[in-house]
Design an enzyme around this catalytic site. Structure first.
Site, PDB file in Angstrom:
ATOM      1  CG  LEU A 103      29.818   0.541  22.137  1.00  0.00           C
ATOM      2  CD1 LEU A 103      28.628   0.942  21.294  1.00  0.00           C
ATOM      3  CD2 LEU A 103      30.126  -0.938  21.967  1.00  0.00           C
ATOM      4  CG  ASP A 104      36.453   4.930  20.821  1.00  0.00           C
ATOM      5  OD1 ASP A 104      37.100   4.080  20.160  1.00  0.00           O
ATOM      6  OD2 ASP A 104      36.660   6.144  20.729  1.00  0.00           O
ATOM      7  CB  ILE A 105      37.453   0.368  25.824  1.00  0.00           C
ATOM      8  CG1 ILE A 105      36.189   0.750  26.602  1.00  0.00           C
ATOM      9  CG2 ILE A 105      38.592   0.030  26.767  1.00  0.00           C
ATOM     10  CD1 ILE A 105      35.660  -0.336  27.469  1.00  0.00           C
ATOM     11  CB  THR A 128      39.153   3.236  17.565  1.00  0.00           C
ATOM     12  OG1 THR A 128      38.729   4.502  18.089  1.00  0.00           O
ATOM     13  CG2 THR A 128      40.454   3.385  16.826  1.00  0.00           C
TER      14      THR A 128
END
Length: 158
Positions: free
Chosen positions: A81-83, A117
């Site tokens: 969920l924050d790649i 992000t």
């Protein structure tokens, strides 16, 4: 939200998952610190300094490594969920390691919060009318954004 400990529990495929592994834990001036393997840089700095990856064989290798890391996480029922390029570490030999597991969530639970992000989020996460979304699909969208940046040297959306 339930805290999930990773990544050392991830299954290894052919000896590596391309996920940054922690090697220890310590406390420094009232701060908890993870000790991990040493990497030379992150993908953001590499692209900022060197520009897009023009060697297609290297590009393919790098993207395959990221796909392998993400596949290992998804097989373990975890979504990142924050790649983003800031969360991909680069070794001296261009080996990549997926890092920053602060937003990791189980794929077995519905996700209903905006996590990650904004510039790297899938459109369904940004849609305020959605009730839940699939974290695996969101990860794959973000992976596509990294491929775009690797090839063109700039973000897909400004």
């Amino acid at each position: 939200m339930t805290k999930i400990l990773i990544p050392n529990s991830l299954p290894r495929e052919e000896g590596d998952t391309f996920v940054l592994h922690r090697t220890g834990f310590t406390r420094v001036t009232d701060k908890d610190c993870l000790i991990s393997e040493l990497c030379q840089s992150d993908l953001f700095n590499l692209i900022s300094k060197a520009g897009p990856i023009t060697d297609l064989q290297l590009l393919r290798s790098m993207f395959t490594q990221l796909c392998t890391a993400l596949h290992a996480m998804h097989q373990a029922n975890l979504c990142h969920l924050d790649i983003k390029i800031d969360n991909v570490m680069v070794g001296a030999d261009y080996s990549l390691r997926l890092a920053d597991f602060g937003f990791v969530t189980s794929t077995l639970l519905p996700i209903n919060k905006m996590i990650g992000t904004k510039s790297s989020m899938a459109p369904e996460i940004l849609n305020e009318r959605r009730s839940t979304y699939d974290g695996v699909k969101a990860d794959i969208f973000s992976l596509g954004l990294i491929l775009f940046i690797l090839y063109f040297g700039r973000p897909a959306f400004s």
